[in-house]
Design a protein around this motif. Structure first.
Motif, PDB file in Angstrom:
ATOM      1  N   LEU A 150       0.802  -1.224   0.000  1.00 34.40           N
ATOM      2  CA  LEU A 150       0.000   0.000   0.000  1.00 34.40           C
ATOM      3  C   LEU A 150       0.833   1.273   0.000  1.00 34.40           C
ATOM      4  O   LEU A 150       0.282   2.369  -0.044  1.00 34.40           O
ATOM      5  CB  LEU A 150      -0.912   0.016   1.228  1.00 34.40           C
ATOM      6  CG  LEU A 150      -2.317  -0.525   1.055  1.00 34.40           C
ATOM      7  CD1 LEU A 150      -3.064  -0.411   2.345  1.00 34.40           C
ATOM      8  CD2 LEU A 150      -3.060   0.229  -0.020  1.00 34.40           C
TER       9      LEU A 150
ATOM     10  N   ARG B   6       0.359   8.746  -1.960  1.00 30.27           N
ATOM     11  CA  ARG B   6      -0.613   9.537  -2.712  1.00 30.27           C
ATOM     12  C   ARG B   6      -1.572  10.265  -1.760  1.00 30.27           C
ATOM     13  O   ARG B   6      -1.876  11.447  -1.941  1.00 30.27           O
ATOM     14  CB  ARG B   6      -1.414   8.611  -3.633  1.00 30.27           C
ATOM     15  CG  ARG B   6      -1.722   9.233  -4.972  1.00 30.27           C
ATOM     16  CD  ARG B   6      -2.733   8.399  -5.711  1.00 30.27           C
ATOM     17  NE  ARG B   6      -4.077   8.789  -5.348  1.00 30.27           N
ATOM     18  CZ  ARG B   6      -5.148   8.047  -5.596  1.00 30.27           C
ATOM     19  NH1 ARG B   6      -5.021   6.888  -6.158  1.00 30.27           N
ATOM     20  NH2 ARG B   6      -6.337   8.471  -5.273  1.00 30.27           N
TER      21      ARG B   6
ATOM     22  N   ASP C 192      -7.700  -0.515   8.508  1.00 27.60           N
ATOM     23  CA  ASP C 192      -8.439   0.738   8.473  1.00 27.60           C
ATOM     24  C   ASP C 192      -8.118   1.574   7.245  1.00 27.60           C
ATOM     25  O   ASP C 192      -8.935   2.385   6.823  1.00 27.60           O
ATOM     26  CB  ASP C 192      -8.131   1.553   9.732  1.00 27.60           C
ATOM     27  CG  ASP C 192      -8.960   1.075  10.892  1.00 27.60           C
ATOM     28  OD1 ASP C 192      -9.603   0.035  10.733  1.00 27.60           O
ATOM     29  OD2 ASP C 192      -8.974   1.734  11.936  1.00 27.60           O
ATOM     30  N   THR C 193      -6.926   1.390   6.691  1.00 25.29           N
ATOM     31  CA  THR C 193      -6.560   2.210   5.533  1.00 25.29           C
ATOM     32  C   THR C 193      -7.479   1.911   4.349  1.00 25.29           C
ATOM     33  O   THR C 193      -7.996   2.829   3.705  1.00 25.29           O
ATOM     34  CB  THR C 193      -5.103   1.936   5.162  1.00 25.29           C
ATOM     35  OG1 THR C 193      -4.342   1.943   6.366  1.00 25.29           O
ATOM     36  CG2 THR C 193      -4.586   2.982   4.245  1.00 25.29           C
ATOM     37  N   ILE C 194      -7.701   0.611   4.096  1.00 23.91           N
ATOM     38  CA  ILE C 194      -8.595   0.227   3.002  1.00 23.91           C
ATOM     39  C   ILE C 194     -10.007   0.728   3.290  1.00 23.91           C
ATOM     40  O   ILE C 194     -10.711   1.209   2.402  1.00 23.91           O
ATOM     41  CB  ILE C 194      -8.608  -1.299   2.844  1.00 23.91           C
ATOM     42  CG1 ILE C 194      -7.230  -1.799   2.496  1.00 23.91           C
ATOM     43  CG2 ILE C 194      -9.591  -1.729   1.781  1.00 23.91           C
ATOM     44  CD1 ILE C 194      -6.836  -1.521   1.101  1.00 23.91           C
TER      45      ILE C 194
ATOM     46  N   MET D  83     -10.878   3.384   4.944  1.00 25.68           N
ATOM     47  CA  MET D  83     -10.975   4.808   4.662  1.00 25.68           C
ATOM     48  C   MET D  83     -10.939   5.069   3.150  1.00 25.68           C
ATOM     49  O   MET D  83     -11.683   5.893   2.647  1.00 25.68           O
ATOM     50  CB  MET D  83      -9.825   5.558   5.321  1.00 25.68           C
ATOM     51  CG  MET D  83      -9.890   5.547   6.819  1.00 25.68           C
ATOM     52  SD  MET D  83     -11.312   6.456   7.416  1.00 25.68           S
ATOM     53  CE  MET D  83     -11.322   5.961   9.120  1.00 25.68           C
ATOM     54  N   TYR D  84     -10.074   4.346   2.441  1.00 31.06           N
ATOM     55  CA  TYR D  84      -9.979   4.563   0.997  1.00 31.06           C
ATOM     56  C   TYR D  84     -11.287   4.178   0.304  1.00 31.06           C
ATOM     57  O   TYR D  84     -11.759   4.888  -0.584  1.00 31.06           O
ATOM     58  CB  TYR D  84      -8.822   3.754   0.401  1.00 31.06           C
ATOM     59  CG  TYR D  84      -7.456   4.287   0.752  1.00 31.06           C
ATOM     60  CD1 TYR D  84      -7.329   5.507   1.404  1.00 31.06           C
ATOM     61  CD2 TYR D  84      -6.312   3.589   0.432  1.00 31.06           C
ATOM     62  CE1 TYR D  84      -6.090   5.997   1.731  1.00 31.06           C
ATOM     63  CE2 TYR D  84      -5.062   4.077   0.759  1.00 31.06           C
ATOM     64  CZ  TYR D  84      -4.958   5.280   1.410  1.00 31.06           C
ATOM     65  OH  TYR D  84      -3.734   5.765   1.743  1.00 31.06           O
TER      66      TYR D  84
ATOM     67  N   ARG E 287     -13.825   6.723   1.005  1.00 33.54           N
ATOM     68  CA  ARG E 287     -13.496   7.967   0.323  1.00 33.54           C
ATOM     69  C   ARG E 287     -13.966   7.901  -1.127  1.00 33.54           C
ATOM     70  O   ARG E 287     -14.585   8.833  -1.634  1.00 33.54           O
ATOM     71  CB  ARG E 287     -11.972   8.159   0.366  1.00 33.54           C
ATOM     72  CG  ARG E 287     -11.461   9.360  -0.394  1.00 33.54           C
ATOM     73  CD  ARG E 287      -9.962   9.301  -0.516  1.00 33.54           C
ATOM     74  NE  ARG E 287      -9.546   8.282  -1.481  1.00 33.54           N
ATOM     75  CZ  ARG E 287      -8.309   7.853  -1.632  1.00 33.54           C
ATOM     76  NH1 ARG E 287      -7.355   8.321  -0.868  1.00 33.54           N
ATOM     77  NH2 ARG E 287      -8.005   6.939  -2.521  1.00 33.54           N
TER      78      ARG E 287
ATOM     79  N   GLN F 267      -9.675   4.658  -9.213  1.00 30.97           N
ATOM     80  CA  GLN F 267      -9.609   4.418  -7.766  1.00 30.97           C
ATOM     81  C   GLN F 267     -10.155   3.041  -7.425  1.00 30.97           C
ATOM     82  O   GLN F 267      -9.618   2.332  -6.572  1.00 30.97           O
ATOM     83  CB  GLN F 267     -10.387   5.497  -7.038  1.00 30.97           C
ATOM     84  CG  GLN F 267      -9.900   6.883  -7.416  1.00 30.97           C
ATOM     85  CD  GLN F 267     -10.242   7.909  -6.375  1.00 30.97           C
ATOM     86  OE1 GLN F 267     -10.513   7.583  -5.244  1.00 30.97           O
ATOM     87  NE2 GLN F 267     -10.218   9.162  -6.742  1.00 30.97           N
TER      88      GLN F 267
ATOM     89  N   GLN G 233      -4.549   7.984   5.685  1.00 31.90           N
ATOM     90  CA  GLN G 233      -5.849   7.449   5.308  1.00 31.90           C
ATOM     91  C   GLN G 233      -6.732   8.499   4.657  1.00 31.90           C
ATOM     92  O   GLN G 233      -7.916   8.262   4.442  1.00 31.90           O
ATOM     93  CB  GLN G 233      -6.544   6.874   6.538  1.00 31.90           C
ATOM     94  CG  GLN G 233      -5.801   5.688   7.108  1.00 31.90           C
ATOM     95  CD  GLN G 233      -6.382   5.200   8.399  1.00 31.90           C
ATOM     96  OE1 GLN G 233      -7.172   5.898   9.021  1.00 31.90           O
ATOM     97  NE2 GLN G 233      -5.985   4.029   8.819  1.00 31.90           N
TER      98      GLN G 233
ATOM     99  N   ALA H 174      -0.615   1.602   9.109  1.00 32.33           N
ATOM    100  CA  ALA H 174      -1.493   1.887   7.975  1.00 32.33           C
ATOM    101  C   ALA H 174      -1.347   0.844   6.879  1.00 32.33           C
ATOM    102  O   ALA H 174      -2.214   0.716   6.026  1.00 32.33           O
ATOM    103  CB  ALA H 174      -1.171   3.273   7.410  1.00 32.33           C
TER     104      ALA H 174
END
Lengths: 124, 360, 305
Positions: free
Chosen positions: A11, A17, B121-123, B125-126, B129, B178, C33, C271
């Protein structure tokens, strides 16, 4: 499949990004939110068009509109935002282009009784 | 090792809607599970008998908080069949447009929930988003982010100008890369796979036995999609693939959903570029002639079925809703056998539970 | 001496660092995030809010044990903090203080397990047993990784290890493998993402701390944050000690920068990955990390000896 080394931190480009693009969140209570023109918010009325036919009252799925009739032409159309589902059915049902939904929020109030609005008050 | 009973729900961080499980654990190992449903039963089917057909459109929109549009579509389809109405093609195309947007929204939301449940959590949030772009499109189109109130009996309420169409096409252009990034991450990220591969495996035989529908069935190799198999217009004129995978585990379900999302973006583009001219709705009578009808549609979670019986008045005599979640829920006791406590969250979110749908 | 103990580099300094690190971590994670993240006073506000909340204990829990556990773990972490020099400043130092620090730093893990064990809730019990399992998985590779610098410097004193690096270069550059293992071990020790298995929200609610509230919870959170600070300071001392190679930057400044750098590394790691399952962590710990750490020690002995 990705190379083993890349998949250890797959990631990472995305994180970079996100850092560059900055936050995507809307700071809602501190910044105003732009509502689209077609947003279904508070019910408003052009009182001069209203004939008191009660089609909107009949079709309202949430029973948020109320018609108090006192005579042939004397009536009051009352709107209860606390029950309103903002579905726009009243706008569709109105044959006289009188009732419609505006693009603004209904702000909360401490007592639900204070929310009711008399949309039309005709005294014959 | 002694057994302990762990309650999951009705209130638990893992569940977004109330559902109760009682898991019997031996150490970290689940050996028995009991499910309890009905916490969000709102009696919608009974309520619908008290309301007119027109009011019911908005009532059935509230069956589900995520796939609200597909419920009204199925209901309106049924009532229109009873009335013998011919919906103008533009109306049907716009309906399908919202169905596909809703599918993207629902699958992205689901990916977020799944990622959250495995601590990614990153996925989460993405995904949420990116989902915001879809919600913006839908808000501009219909005036509501989740409750669109677009369908009326006889067509749709909204219309689209050429400029607005171009705006949506541009928004889809930003959305697509995305979504493809998310798909790529799901396909290749190792820790995501470590948590979802070989978890909650359902064989094709189990899928058939339990009549599982939707992405869960397609992830186990059952190639079925109502949009292709029993197409209602405009799906008979659109070109799309139905992604199918054969692993049958939580990862395959994720893959199927993400591939479907990509397909849905293509479908949205096709619909927007081939949008026919003309009116979007026709006037419908308030009284529906006596008769009964079964209406089906492919919701994001699978096949949703409405059975509507009319006795000739302006209120339906009976509406029966069969939501996809209800059939998919039945597989949970099977999936929850002999897994680790940590995988319960993956299994539960893997079938994309919508308890509001299941309880109605 | 008292000033050193209480203010700098003692309690107050560590406390402020804990709040600051907590904020940096949360802010950084939020930016990764695509979120905004909390304002700088958020950790203080959280702490004050928790301190003001009602303190509830479920029936059947020994109130004394429940009150003592967070205090003991906080005290242990603070004591450990005393032996860790900050740049050129140190409160206390003796030969073998590294071992004492490592012992003191494992007391919170034990207290965390006990906090789950004394509780009557199932989630706490599950979280507690998971914490212990996790302890056995990460602690061995962590200790072995930290033994690397000690062997290289030929001393079990943190100050000596730092001095050793001032003559050569960072041990992180000499033992990159050990450094990575120590970071992974530290993530496990601090129960951070992706190794937050004992407090995995979607599985065991909040683990051992499910039944804690009010002041005790505030103390637990403070302990965790202090542990982050002490753990990071320890790694900086052992692996990135003040080196003359990088020119005359004041020790104070460079130490702070290096600590924040490690913190950012931890934020990035949280993350990047999904949470592991406890059996996956055990496999990782014993089949991958421990053998690698062993190789690291053998190499260090060979070079150092």
């Amino acid at each position: 499949m990705a190379s083993p080394l890349r998949s250890l931190a797959y990631l990472l480009p995305q994180l970079w990004r996100a850092l560059k693009e900055g936050p995507h969140t809307v700071k809602y209570p501190f910044d105003p939110v732009e509502l689209p023109a077609g947003y279904r918010g508070r019910v408003i009325i052009r009182a001069e068009n209203c004939r008191g036919c009660s089609m909107c009252v009949r079709d309202c799925p949430a029973f948020a509109l109320e018609l108090e009739r006192e005579g042939r032409d004397a009536y009051r159309l009352i709107y209860h935002p606390e029950r309103c589902a903002y579905c726009g059915q009243c706008e569709l049902s109105c044959n006289f282009d009188a009732i419609s939904l505006s693009n603004e929020f209904v702000p909360g109030k401490p007592d639900r009784k204070d929310l009711g609005v008399v949309l039309v008050n005709k005294e014959g | 090792m002694s057994k302990i009973t762990v309650p999951i729900g009705p209130q638990h961080p893992l569940l977004k809607e109330p559902l109760a499980f009682s898991l019997t654990l031996e150490g970290e190992h689940v050996i028995e599970s009991a499910m309890r449903l009905g916490y969000v039963h709102r009696g919608i089917e009974r309520l619908s008998q008290e309301r007119t057909y027109v009011q019911n459109v908005h009532l059935f929109e509230r069956v589900c908080g995520i796939c609200s549009h597909i419920h009204t579509t199925t209901y309106c389809q049924g009532v229109e069949a009873l009335l013998g109405l011919e919906v103008p093609p533009r109306g049907l195309y716009l309906r399908a447009l919202l169905c596909e947007l809703e599918r993207i929204h629902s699958h992205l939301l689901w990916l977020g929930v799944q990622a959250r449940n495995i601590g990614f959590d990153t996925i989460f949030m993405y995904a949420w988003r990116d989902r915001e772009i879809v919600l913006d499109i839908m808000e501009d189109l219909s005036g509501g982010r989740v409750s669109h109130a677009v369908n009326i009996i006889g067509g749709v309420r909204i219309d689209l100008t050429t400029e607005h169409r171009d705006v949506i096409l541009r928004q889809l252009d930003t959305l697509e890369p995305q979504i493809e990034t998310l798909l790529d991450v799901v396909e290749n990220e190792r820790s995501f796979q470590a948590r979802t591969r070989n978890i909650g495996v359902l064989s094709l035989e189990q899928i058939r036995r339990y009549c599982v529908v939707g992405p869960v069935a397609r992830a186990s190799g059952l190639d079925m999609d109502l949009r292709r198999d029993a197409p209602t217009p405009p799906y008979d004129r659109l070109k799309f693939r139905v992604p199918v995978r054969y692993e049958g585990d939580a990862w395959a379900r994720t893959m199927v959903r993400m591939l479907e999302t990509v397909e849905s973006v293509h479908l949205c583009r096709q619909i927007l570029t081939t949008l026919p001219d003309g009116p979007t709705s026709v006037r419908a009578k308030r009284r529906v002639p006596p008769g009964e009808v079964v209406s089906r549609a492919e919701a994001p979670r699978g096949e949703v079925i409405y059975y509507i019986r009319s006795d000739g008045s302006d209120k339906p005599a009976r509406v029966k809703v069969r939501t996809p979640t209800l059939t998919n829920l039945i597989t949970l006791p099977d999936q929850l056998q002999n897994i680790s406590m940590a995988d319960v969250s993956v299994v539960l979110s893997g079938v994309d539970l919508c308890i509001a749908c299941a309880d109605r | 001496m008292l000033l050193k103990l209480l203010i700098f580099p003692g309690f107050l300094f560590l406390f402020l660092c804990a709040l600051f690190f907590d904020w940096v971590d949360r802010r950084m994670l939020a930016r990764f995030q695509g979120r905004v993240g909390p304002p700088w006073y958020q950790p203080v506000a959280d702490l004050i809010k928790l301190l003001a909340k009602e303190d509830i204990l479920p029936t059947g829990v020994n109130p004394l044990t429940a009150a003592v556990l967070p205090m003991v773990s906080l005290a242990a972490v603070l004591t450990a903090g005393l032996y860790i020099p900050f740049g050129a400043f140190s409160t206390a130092s003796f030969e073998g203080d590294l071992i004492v620090v490592l012992f003191l730093l494992s007391i919170p893990a034990l207290a965390y397990f006990l906090a789950g064990w004394i509780s009557t809730g199932v989630y706490s019990v599950l979280g507690g047993s998971r914490a212990l399992l996790q302890y056995f998985s990460y602690e061995v590779p962590f200790l072995m990784a930290l033994a690397g610098p000690a062997i290289l410097a030929g001393s079990w004193s943190i100050t000596h290890i730092v001095d050793y690096q001032s003559q050569t270069i960072w041990i992180a550059l000499m033992q990159p493998l050990g450094f990575v293992l120590a970071i992974i071990g530290l993530i496990g020790k601090l129960k951070r993402d992706p190794l937050d298995i004992p407090k995995a929200k979607s599985e065991v609610v909040a683990g051992s701390l499910t039944e804690f509230s009010g002041r005790k919870l505030a103390l637990w959170h403070l302990t965790m944050n202090m542990q982050t600070v002490v753990g990071i300071f320890l790694l900086v001392n052992l692996f990135m000690g003040q080196s003359s190679v990088f020119g005359p930057i004041p020790a104070f400044l460079s130490f702070g920068l290096k600590s924040v750098g490690i913190l950012l590394l931890l934020s990035t790691a949280s993350a990047l990955y999904a949470r592991l399952r406890i059996d996956q962590l055990a496999t990782l710990g014993w089949r991958v990390l421990a053998p690698l750490a062993l190789v690291q020690i053998l190499v260090a002995t060979w070079i150092g000896g």
